[in-house]
Design a protein around this motif. Structure first.
Motif, PDB file in Angstrom:
ATOM      1  N   GLU A  86       0.834  -1.200   0.000  1.00 52.62           N
ATOM      2  CA  GLU A  86       0.000   0.000   0.000  1.00 52.62           C
ATOM      3  C   GLU A  86       0.869   1.251   0.000  1.00 52.62           C
ATOM      4  OE1 GLU A  86      -3.184   0.507  -0.272  1.00 52.62           O
ATOM      5  OE2 GLU A  86      -3.691  -1.618  -0.426  1.00 52.62           O
ATOM      6  N   GLU A  87       1.963   1.192   0.792  1.00 54.45           N
ATOM      7  CA  GLU A  87       2.883   2.332   0.826  1.00 54.45           C
ATOM      8  C   GLU A  87       3.552   2.517  -0.535  1.00 54.45           C
ATOM      9  OE1 GLU A  87       6.709   3.971   3.444  1.00 54.45           O
ATOM     10  OE2 GLU A  87       5.743   2.049   3.911  1.00 54.45           O
ATOM     11  N   LYS A  88       3.975   1.376  -1.144  1.00 59.00           N
ATOM     12  CA  LYS A  88       4.572   1.457  -2.479  1.00 59.00           C
ATOM     13  C   LYS A  88       3.562   1.993  -3.489  1.00 59.00           C
ATOM     14  CE  LYS A  88       8.008  -2.238  -2.000  1.00 59.00           C
ATOM     15  NZ  LYS A  88       8.450  -3.568  -2.487  1.00 59.00           N
ATOM     16  N   LYS A  89       2.320   1.527  -3.357  1.00 62.13           N
ATOM     17  CA  LYS A  89       1.272   1.998  -4.263  1.00 62.13           C
ATOM     18  C   LYS A  89       1.082   3.499  -4.125  1.00 62.13           C
ATOM     19  CE  LYS A  89      -3.659   1.383  -5.262  1.00 62.13           C
ATOM     20  NZ  LYS A  89      -4.903   0.675  -4.865  1.00 62.13           N
ATOM     21  N   LEU A  90       1.097   3.968  -2.855  1.00 61.04           N
ATOM     22  CA  LEU A  90       0.959   5.400  -2.617  1.00 61.04           C
ATOM     23  C   LEU A  90       2.136   6.158  -3.219  1.00 61.04           C
ATOM     24  CD1 LEU A  90      -0.573   7.715  -1.261  1.00 61.04           C
ATOM     25  CD2 LEU A  90       0.701   7.235   0.840  1.00 61.04           C
ATOM     26  N   ASN A  91       3.359   5.601  -2.986  1.00 64.74           N
ATOM     27  CA  ASN A  91       4.547   6.243  -3.559  1.00 64.74           C
ATOM     28  C   ASN A  91       4.492   6.246  -5.081  1.00 64.74           C
ATOM     29  OD1 ASN A  91       5.591   6.689  -1.001  1.00 64.74           O
ATOM     30  ND2 ASN A  91       6.775   4.789  -0.983  1.00 64.74           N
ATOM     31  N   MET A  92       4.036   5.120  -5.651  1.00 67.95           N
ATOM     32  CA  MET A  92       3.929   5.044  -7.106  1.00 67.95           C
ATOM     33  C   MET A  92       2.893   6.034  -7.622  1.00 67.95           C
ATOM     34  SD  MET A  92       4.281   0.969  -7.929  1.00 67.95           S
ATOM     35  CE  MET A  92       4.101   1.260  -9.687  1.00 67.95           C
ATOM     36  N   SER A  93       1.813   6.191  -6.864  1.00 74.38           N
ATOM     37  CA  SER A  93       0.792   7.160  -7.266  1.00 74.38           C
ATOM     38  C   SER A  93       1.375   8.566  -7.278  1.00 74.38           C
ATOM     39  CB  SER A  93      -0.406   7.089  -6.311  1.00 74.38           C
ATOM     40  OG  SER A  93      -1.024   5.818  -6.364  1.00 74.38           O
ATOM     41  N   GLU A  94       2.160   8.879  -6.227  1.00 73.38           N
ATOM     42  CA  GLU A  94       2.800  10.190  -6.175  1.00 73.38           C
ATOM     43  C   GLU A  94       3.799  10.341  -7.324  1.00 73.38           C
ATOM     44  OE1 GLU A  94       2.101  12.710  -4.229  1.00 73.38           O
ATOM     45  OE2 GLU A  94       0.508  11.552  -3.266  1.00 73.38           O
ATOM     46  N   THR A  95       4.550   9.239  -7.588  1.00 71.44           N
ATOM     47  CA  THR A  95       5.517   9.283  -8.693  1.00 71.44           C
ATOM     48  C   THR A  95       4.811   9.485 -10.021  1.00 71.44           C
ATOM     49  OG1 THR A  95       7.007   7.799  -7.478  1.00 71.44           O
ATOM     50  CG2 THR A  95       7.359   8.015  -9.857  1.00 71.44           C
ATOM     51  N   ILE A  96       3.687   8.771 -10.200  1.00 67.33           N
ATOM     52  CA  ILE A  96       2.922   8.908 -11.447  1.00 67.33           C
ATOM     53  C   ILE A  96       2.401  10.331 -11.592  1.00 67.33           C
ATOM     54  CG2 ILE A  96       0.792   8.211 -12.598  1.00 67.33           C
ATOM     55  CD1 ILE A  96       1.288   5.380 -11.500  1.00 67.33           C
ATOM     56  N   LYS A  97       1.901  10.893 -10.484  1.00 67.78           N
ATOM     57  CA  LYS A  97       1.425  12.277 -10.535  1.00 67.78           C
ATOM     58  C   LYS A  97       2.559  13.213 -10.928  1.00 67.78           C
ATOM     59  CE  LYS A  97      -2.282  11.829  -7.092  1.00 67.78           C
ATOM     60  NZ  LYS A  97      -2.762  12.261  -5.751  1.00 67.78           N
ATOM     61  N   HIS A  98       3.742  12.972 -10.302  1.00 64.10           N
ATOM     62  CA  HIS A  98       4.904  13.813 -10.617  1.00 64.10           C
ATOM     63  C   HIS A  98       5.303  13.657 -12.081  1.00 64.10           C
ATOM     64  CE1 HIS A  98       8.684  15.925 -10.089  1.00 64.10           C
ATOM     65  NE2 HIS A  98       9.324  14.884 -10.604  1.00 64.10           N
ATOM     66  N   LEU A  99       5.293  12.386 -12.566  1.00 65.91           N
ATOM     67  CA  LEU A  99       5.661  12.143 -13.961  1.00 65.91           C
ATOM     68  C   LEU A  99       4.649  12.769 -14.912  1.00 65.91           C
ATOM     69  CD1 LEU A  99       6.871   8.425 -13.787  1.00 65.91           C
ATOM     70  CD2 LEU A  99       8.273  10.462 -14.110  1.00 65.91           C
ATOM     71  N   VAL A 100       3.368  12.656 -14.549  1.00 68.53           N
ATOM     72  CA  VAL A 100       2.332  13.269 -15.390  1.00 68.53           C
ATOM     73  C   VAL A 100       2.525  14.777 -15.436  1.00 68.53           C
ATOM     74  CG1 VAL A 100      -0.136  13.753 -15.553  1.00 68.53           C
ATOM     75  CG2 VAL A 100       0.641  11.434 -15.061  1.00 68.53           C
ATOM     76  N   SER A 101       2.811  15.358 -14.244  1.00 69.40           N
ATOM     77  CA  SER A 101       3.050  16.799 -14.194  1.00 69.40           C
ATOM     78  C   SER A 101       4.281  17.175 -15.010  1.00 69.40           C
ATOM     79  CB  SER A 101       3.226  17.244 -12.734  1.00 69.40           C
ATOM     80  OG  SER A 101       3.535  18.620 -12.658  1.00 69.40           O
ATOM     81  N   SER A 102       5.368  16.370 -14.838  1.00 67.29           N
ATOM     82  CA  SER A 102       6.595  16.640 -15.595  1.00 67.29           C
ATOM     83  C   SER A 102       6.348  16.485 -17.086  1.00 67.29           C
ATOM     84  CB  SER A 102       7.713  15.690 -15.148  1.00 67.29           C
ATOM     85  OG  SER A 102       8.035  15.893 -13.789  1.00 67.29           O
ATOM     86  N   ASN A 103       5.573  15.437 -17.445  1.00 66.58           N
ATOM     87  CA  ASN A 103       5.274  15.221 -18.857  1.00 66.58           C
ATOM     88  C   ASN A 103       4.480  16.388 -19.431  1.00 66.58           C
ATOM     89  OD1 ASN A 103       5.090  13.352 -21.264  1.00 66.58           O
ATOM     90  ND2 ASN A 103       2.921  13.597 -20.820  1.00 66.58           N
ATOM     91  N   THR A 104       3.527  16.878 -18.624  1.00 65.76           N
ATOM     92  CA  THR A 104       2.745  18.036 -19.070  1.00 65.76           C
ATOM     93  C   THR A 104       3.649  19.243 -19.280  1.00 65.76           C
ATOM     94  OG1 THR A 104       0.808  17.225 -17.848  1.00 65.76           O
ATOM     95  CG2 THR A 104       0.827  19.558 -18.489  1.00 65.76           C
ATOM     96  N   GLN A 105       4.561  19.456 -18.307  1.00 62.83           N
ATOM     97  CA  GLN A 105       5.492  20.577 -18.437  1.00 62.83           C
ATOM     98  C   GLN A 105       6.393  20.403 -19.651  1.00 62.83           C
ATOM     99  OE1 GLN A 105       7.554  20.793 -14.701  1.00 62.83           O
ATOM    100  NE2 GLN A 105       5.818  21.654 -13.607  1.00 62.83           N
ATOM    101  N   LEU A 106       6.855  19.145 -19.866  1.00 66.62           N
ATOM    102  CA  LEU A 106       7.715  18.885 -21.023  1.00 66.62           C
ATOM    103  C   LEU A 106       6.951  19.099 -22.328  1.00 66.62           C
ATOM    104  CD1 LEU A 106       9.656  15.709 -19.823  1.00 66.62           C
ATOM    105  CD2 LEU A 106      10.583  18.000 -20.165  1.00 66.62           C
ATOM    106  N   GLN A 107       5.678  18.678 -22.334  1.00 68.05           N
ATOM    107  CA  GLN A 107       4.868  18.893 -23.532  1.00 68.05           C
ATOM    108  C   GLN A 107       4.692  20.385 -23.795  1.00 68.05           C
ATOM    109  OE1 GLN A 107       3.753  16.770 -25.760  1.00 68.05           O
ATOM    110  NE2 GLN A 107       4.484  14.935 -24.719  1.00 68.05           N
ATOM    111  N   GLU A 108       4.452  21.138 -22.688  1.00 63.99           N
ATOM    112  CA  GLU A 108       4.315  22.583 -22.848  1.00 63.99           C
ATOM    113  C   GLU A 108       5.627  23.198 -23.318  1.00 63.99           C
ATOM    114  OE1 GLU A 108       3.020  23.886 -19.046  1.00 63.99           O
ATOM    115  OE2 GLU A 108       0.950  23.190 -19.302  1.00 63.99           O
ATOM    116  N   GLU A 109       6.756  22.720 -22.713  1.00 62.73           N
ATOM    117  CA  GLU A 109       8.063  23.224 -23.124  1.00 62.73           C
ATOM    118  C   GLU A 109       8.350  22.856 -24.574  1.00 62.73           C
ATOM    119  OE1 GLU A 109      11.674  25.222 -22.753  1.00 62.73           O
ATOM    120  OE2 GLU A 109       9.884  25.192 -21.483  1.00 62.73           O
TER     121      GLU A 109
END
Length: 249
Positions: A86-109
């Motif tokens: 569950e902790e890993k899942k939570l961490n992965m969820s946070e990582t996915i959110k971060h990656l999605v945010s980074s991907n969005t920023q990269l797409q914008e860039e």
């Protein structure tokens, strides 16, 4: 005498009856004893069977107790594993959110870079396709102006600068093939420290001074009447020559 006989006879008969009753009772007791013996044997057999079953049950209880202990440990491990997952899942969820945010920023860039690249490409195309001003000549990526008038070195440079350029800095043999014109070369600030008008030193090819040492005068010009390559000369900055300007497109 007769009464005694009768009494004895009666007693005898009573005793006979009692004896028969006793025999009958004894027979019943024997039957009961046999039944009890059979029952006792059955009970002993049942007791032995129960003892065996009790041993088996005790063994089963021990096995079940051991199994229960193992299951309890496994349950604890599963609970811990589930918590970790569950902790890993939570961490992965946070990582996915971060990656999605980074991907969005990269797409914008990427979009911004694409737009910037498009603008730069359009600007470059405009610059490449842009013609030089009237009376200027295009050579590769620069415009050149060949004067028909004669001015001093300083006046020649001042005129070039008013047009958005400067006196020629010779960087190629094509720029070298010019007849007696002021170029952007001077040692006015320090004798024999010849520099181009952009401040760079004359320390690399082409370095085409005539055989005479360039000493005594502070401004450079070219004279290709004899040799197009060995044609740099120093001269009086006040002497009038035609000049050549250059500027980027």
């Amino acid at each position: 005498m007769s009464d005694s006989y009768l009494t004895l006879t009666k007693v005898k008969n009573d005793l006979r009856k009692d004896n028969e009753l006793l025999k009958e009772h004894s027979g019943r007791l024997d039957e009961q004893n046999k039944l009890l013996n059979r029952t006792s044997a059955q009970l002993k057999s049942m007791n032995l069977a129960l003892s065996l079953e009790s041993g088996e049950l005790m063994e089963q209880i021990e096995n079940l107790t051991y199994t229960n202990t193992q299951l309890t440990q496994e349950h604890k491990q599963l609970v811990q594993y589930t918590s970790e997952q569950e902790e890993k899942k939570l961490n992965m969820s946070e990582t996915i959110k971060h990656l999605v945010s980074s991907n969005t920023q990269l797409q914008e860039e990427k979009q911004r870079l694409s737009e910037t690249n498009s603008l730069l490409r359009d600007e470059l195309l405009q610059r490449i396709c842009k013609k030089c001003p009237d009376s200027w000549r295009l050579l590769e990526t620069k415009c050149y102006y060949f004067s028909s008038r004669m001015l001093s070195w300083s006046s020649s440079r001042a005129w070039c600068r008013t047009q958005g350029g400067d006196l020629l800095i010779i960087n190629s043999e094509q720029e070298q093939s010019i007849t007696r014109l002021w170029i952007g070369l001077t040692d006015a600030e320090e004798e024999d420290d010849w520099r181009w008008v952009d401040g760079s030193k004359v320390n690399s090819d082409p370095d085409d001074w005539k055989l005479d040492d360039p000493l005594g005068e502070d401004c450079g010009h070219v004279d290709t009447s004899e040799n197009a390559l060995k044609s740099w000369m120093d001269g009086s900055c006040k002497k009038p020559y035609r000049w050549i300007c250059e500027k980027n497109i």
